[in-house]
Design a protein around this motif. Structure first.
Motif, short mmCIF file in Angstrom:
data_model
loop_
_atom_site.label_atom_id
_atom_site.label_comp_id
_atom_site.label_asym_id
_atom_site.label_seq_id
_atom_site.Cartn_x
_atom_site.Cartn_y
_atom_site.Cartn_z
N ALA A 41 0.84 -1.08 0.03
CA ALA A 41 0.07 -0.04 -0.06
C ALA A 41 0.83 1.24 0.15
CB ALA A 41 -0.97 -0.14 1.13
N ILE A 42 1.93 1.25 0.81
CA ILE A 42 2.79 2.39 0.85
C ILE A 42 3.52 2.73 -0.56
CG2 ILE A 42 4.96 3.40 1.96
CD1 ILE A 42 3.97 2.02 4.54
N SER A 97 6.27 2.88 7.68
CA SER A 97 6.76 3.47 6.61
C SER A 97 7.97 4.38 6.58
CB SER A 97 5.53 4.62 6.57
OG SER A 97 5.87 5.69 5.64
N TRP A 133 2.43 1.47 -3.29
CA TRP A 133 1.43 1.97 -4.37
C TRP A 133 1.29 3.51 -4.20
CZ3 TRP A 133 -0.79 0.99 -8.75
CH2 TRP A 133 -2.04 1.69 -9.03
N SER A 168 3.88 8.15 0.84
CA SER A 168 3.92 7.27 2.01
C SER A 168 3.14 7.17 3.15
CB SER A 168 5.47 7.13 2.34
OG SER A 168 5.61 8.30 3.22
N GLY A 177 -0.06 5.69 2.28
CA GLY A 177 -0.10 4.15 2.38
C GLY A 177 -0.45 3.89 3.85
#
Lengths: 444, 295, 227
Positions: free
Chosen positions: A195-196, C208, A198, A396, A399
């Motif tokens: 997800a990040i 992240s 993407w 990010s 995400g």
């Protein structure tokens, strides 16, 4: 920066992204087929005698005692299995069995179980350990990899009389390539990572992503400006942990942005640090920050200096700096412990504007109470994206929101199921609720 | 407001912080000087640890890890001493170690205050042993879960580990009946739960500073047997110990935390009073400004 | 090159250590522990940098009679004294081969007489600062602030024996209002729920940030722009 016009850009930098995506694909594929690859639990048909036998006594008296009660040894344990412990780094064998029918605590006939091991099917079998009664499993951590072992389990009664099970084996211990107990962790990590990545990709492709305002980050420029107007220095504390802590890295990322502003406004920046490695890294960060705005002449190594590793020695020194130098602005960005309130209150007493950010939940209340602005938890990690305005870093952040969405969904679902299960008493709901709980249980 | 005239609101607003500091200092000193002591009742989360210790048969092995330093000793030391006192009273075997480098001096303090003072007949190597500090944080805990003697080849004094009677049947942490971590940060109780208690299925109890305690409530009661939270937790354990073993009553070093609850109570009340006073001043000023606006 | 080489190292080591969490096979299974040891080794050598910097800064101040140079003398003398006494294990048995903190050693004496009281003193400042921060910050300006205030009062009283005395008389059906029970409830439920939510956010932020570091998106710590 022009957005990429082709779907897959073949610039060297993007090969890293492709490599990552490819790795993730193979990891997922491996995850799906790994039960076949790692299944190597071995239990061969039993060999050896089917009659219980007593252990050979070493002395005459023991021999006569054994002979006298040889007629009634306890029933042996059954269904003995010995196999390589799954998902381990080798050197471990699991032996389990169904307990002896005589293993009833009230009778005291069985006192425990003895595990015997041999490297040959005919013996000699040496006892390697004993476990308490009612136990049905033992982990043998003294095996060598790729060596076949044979096991027997004996139900032990008084007087060294043992009801021995059949011999099982050969069982061979090996190292596994994947710890299946962590499959759920891998799956969640991959989902969030994808997800990040993407959203990073989306941001690079030019898509505008909305992120909410964070007052503390927006106040950074104002805070630096205040110090400039007052002709006083800025104090920046990047936490008291070392470079192996992600919060320190996040703090130094913010230092880069603050450094650029300080260089532009020609304001003195003071960075006392608690770790030597942080000092080296912070110097490099600040030097580049000053260089990037064309003011390398303003940078001096003495802006970043080491104080002490000791927590309270450090805070005593920083308090002294605050009271003597009277900075107009104080930044606390990183990992803090008990010294957080001491720093914040001292900063308050000198009238400085204070912006804090930490991912230590125990220290957040102190910063919130004593500072003008506080970046709470993940906002510390988001700050560098905000301040740099780099699209990939902003991507990010989106995400992360996917991860939060997943967490919220399952928290609500789990709470609902547990509540309905408790209220209605429905077995099906309880089973589903337990399954969901197990899905998120980490087994190491 | 007329110029030059200050009312109570202005005085409160302009109050020097040092007045607050002085009152706090007095609120701690006066109860200490006048021995203001309150009786303490034990909460379930503390009673759970006490009951576990009571249920262990004599000779059971209890590991105590000293994961704190002098800065939090006022909170943590009474916990460690109460646990050690209880264990020795019940003839349990004590294994001391530390994952913090500042832990061993606290162990020495406990040995002097508890073992040498109250249990001089307990033999080193037979009833209690000090393994000392080893670096490695959670890696150390992970390693000794499987093989303790590979990390601790000697005790803190350098004597071979297998020369001690009480180490002969100890292979790893799973041989312990109970692990008690007295900690105040990282690595601490959480690491013991994650790397020893959970994977090894070993009961773990914790003693932490008051500020850390809320973070550990999620682990209670399934992963954490019980928790001593701050000075209050230490006082509750001491109270339970004195109730079960009256011979400890009246001794200064066995009711340290109980005696400190007096100053803590008064200090908390003083802080509450300050907050109320501050709010009174705040609302009074708000009303004054509202009136001035109307006028 | 100056930025590329560290990025490649970060990428390889980052993925190797992530793999080490999931792969028990050699050489992965001991990787995280080994790398922690490597980091500790590097950090220990970095002490030389830090110590050198400390001596340089304060030495300069003393030499040039800079502002507050007399305090720098205290710093330098304290630093050198602890280092020499600890390195050569002065005063303790039996010299260089003995325990640095052995009974009777000067290091232990200085630790017990200077370091411990100083550390305790700094920590005790928190008691005063908590009071002054509470006086300043706890204002019932909004509904939420009022709820926070009431919760703070309950916990402050609940963490002392007074909390029990004030509400011990409550009958059984109202025992949930007993201050220690309320205090534990606040700590165990609303407070814990808030902390857990923050911890989930922090964990995601760490994932992240770590991913950005490993992939080289975040480079400010290297001094380079994220491109």
């Amino acid at each position: 920066m022009t957005p990429c016009s082709r779907k897959f850009c073949c610039r060297p930098r993007d090969s890293k992204l492709s490599l990552v995506l490819l790795s993730i694909f193979f990891a997922l594929a491996f995850l799906l087929v790994q039960p076949v690859l790692t299944l190597n639990a071995e239990t061969l048909p039993t060999t050896g005698s089917s009659e219980p036998e007593s252990i050979q006594a070493t002395s005459q008296s023991a021999q006569s005692t054994l002979e006298s009660i040889q007629a009634a040894p306890p029933a042996p344990p059954t269904n003995v299995r010995a196999f390589d412990t799954p998902s381990d780094q080798g050197g471990m064998m699991t032996i389990n069995w169904t307990k002896s029918t005589d293993d009833v605590p009230a009778t005291g006939k069985v006192m425990g179980y003895v595990i015997y091991r041999s490297e040959a099917p005919g013996g000699p079998f040496e006892p390697i350990s004993s476990v308490a009664l009612q136990t049905e499993e033992y982990l043998d951590t003294s095996v060598r990899d790729n060596v076949p072992y044979y096991y027997r389990v004996g139900a032990a009664a008084q007087g060294q009389v043992v009801g021995l099970s059949e011999i099982v084996g050969p069982a061979v211990s090996k190292q596994q390539w994947f710890n299946t107990r962590k499959s759920n962790l891998l799956a969640i990590a991959l989902i969030i990572a994808i997800a990040i990545l993407w959203f990073v990709y989306q941001a690079r492709a030019g898509k505008k992503l909305y992120i909410r305002r964070i007052a503390g980050i927006e106040a950074v420029e104002e805070a630096v400006g205040r110090a400039t107007e007052m002709g006083k220095p800025i104090l920046f504390i990047p936490g008291i942990q070392d470079m192996d802590n992600v919060q320190t890295v996040a703090g130094l990322s913010i230092l880069a942005s603050v450094g650029k502003l300080a260089a532009q406004y020609e304001t003195k920046l003071d960075v006392p640090v608690s770790r030597s490695l942080v000092m080296s890294t912070a110097r490099e960060t600040l030097k580049q920050a000053y260089l990037s705005v064309g003011r390398p002449d303003l940078y001096t190594d003495d802006s970043v200096y080491y104080v002490t590793d000791e927590q309270f020695g450090y805070v005593a020194a920083v308090d002294g700096i605050m009271v003597r130098e009277r900075p107009a602005t104080c930044f606390y960005m990183g990992a803090f412990f008990a010294e957080s309130l001491i720093l914040a209150e001292t900063g308050n007493s000198i009238g400085a504007i204070q912006i804090a950010g930490t991912a230590m939940p125990t220290q957040l209340p102190f910063f919130v109470a004593a500072c003008d602005y506080t970046l709470i938890g993940e906002e510390l990690f988001a700050a560098s994206a905000y301040l740099s305005k780099d699209e990939r870093m902003i991507g990010s952040l989106k995400g992360q929101d996917v991860g939060k969405g997943i967490a919220m969904f399952f928290i609500l679902l789990g709470t609902l199921l547990a509540t309905i299960g408790a209220v209605s008493g429905s077995d099906t709901i309880v089973v589903i609720s337990d399954w969901l709980k197990n899905l998120f249980t980490l087994n190491f | 407001m007329a110029k030059g005239k200050r009312d109570i609101v202005d005085i409160l607003k302009a109050m020097d912080r040092r007045v607050i500091f002085l009152l706090i200092a007095l609120s701690v000193i006066i109860p200490l000087v006048f021995h203001l002591v309150f009786s303490v009742r034990t909460s379930p989360i503390v009673q759970a640890i006490f009951d576990k210790m009571e249920s262990l048969p004599p000779g059971s092995k209890v590991l105590v890890s000293f994961d704190y330093g002098p800065s939090t000793a006022p909170e943590n030391q009474p916990m460690a001493e109460a646990i050690a006192r209880h264990a020795l009273q019940r003839d349990l075997k004590l294994y001391f170690m530390a994952v913090w480098a500042t832990g061993p001096p606290q162990t020495e303090l406990l040995i002097a205050d508890v073992i040498n003072a109250d249990f001089p007949k307990k033999a080193y190597g037979k009833d209690w042993i000090n393994l000392g500090f080893k670096a490695g944080n959670q890696g150390l805990i992970n390693a000794i879960l499987l093989d303790l003697k590979s990390m601790y080849t000697t005790d803190v004094h350098g004597a071979p580990i297998n020369s001690f009677e009480m180490m002969k049947d100890v292979q790893n942490l799973t041989d312990m009946a109970l692990i008690v971590c007295i900690g105040s940060g990282f690595p601490g109780v959480r690491e013991w739960v994650q790397f020893a208690g959970d994977p090894g299925d070993i009961p773990v109890a914790g003693g932490v500073t008051a500020v850390e305690a809320p973070l550990l409530y999620p682990y209670y009661p399934r992963q954490l047997l019980g928790l001593l939270g701050g000075l209050q937790g230490a006082a509750e354990y001491e109270a339970a110990l004195v109730k079960a073993y009256p011979q400890f009553k009246g001794r200064a070093n066995s009711e340290q935390a109980v005696q400190l609850m007096g100053p803590q109570t008064v200090a908390h009340l003083v802080i509450i009073a300050f907050v109320i006073v501050g709010n009174v001043a705040f609302f009074a000023e708000r009303r004054r400004l509202a009136r001035a606006k109307k006028a | 090159m100056k930025v590329q080489v560290p990025l490649v190292i970060t990428f390889i080591v980052g993925f190797a250590l992530i793999a080490a969490i999931f792969v028990p096979h050699d050489p992965f299974h001991a990787m995280d522990q080994n790398f922690s040891i490597y980091f500790d080794l590097i950090a220990v050598f970095a002490f030389i940098l830090g110590g050198g910097n400390l001596l340089k800064i304060h030495g300069n101040k003393i030499w040039k009679r800079g502002r507050d140079w007399k305090y720098s003398i205290v710093t330098v003398v304290g630093f050198l004294m602890m280092m020499i006494v600890g390195t050569f294990k002065l005063g303790g048995p039996p010299g260089l081969t003995g325990d640095v903190a052995a009974d009777g050693s000067w290091f232990k004496f200085m630790y017990d007489s200077i370091f411990v009281p100083l550390q305790s003193t700094m920590f005790s400042l928190l008691a005063f600062f908590v009071a002054s921060a509470s006086y300043r910050a706890f204002r019932a300006k909004t509904k939420e602030a009022t709820i926070l205030l009431i919760a703070a009062f309950i916990i402050l009283i609940g963490r002392t024996p007074l909390g029990h005395y004030l509400t011990a008389w409550l009958p059984q059906p109202l025992q949930f209002l007993h201050i220690p029970n309320l205090s534990n409830w606040i700590l165990s439920f609303p407070s814990m729920a808030g902390q857990r939510a923050i911890m989930i956010g922090i964990a995601l932020g760490i994932i992240s940030t770590s991913l950005k570091l490993i992939l080289g998106i975040e480079r400010s710590y290297l001094g380079g722009e994220g491109k």
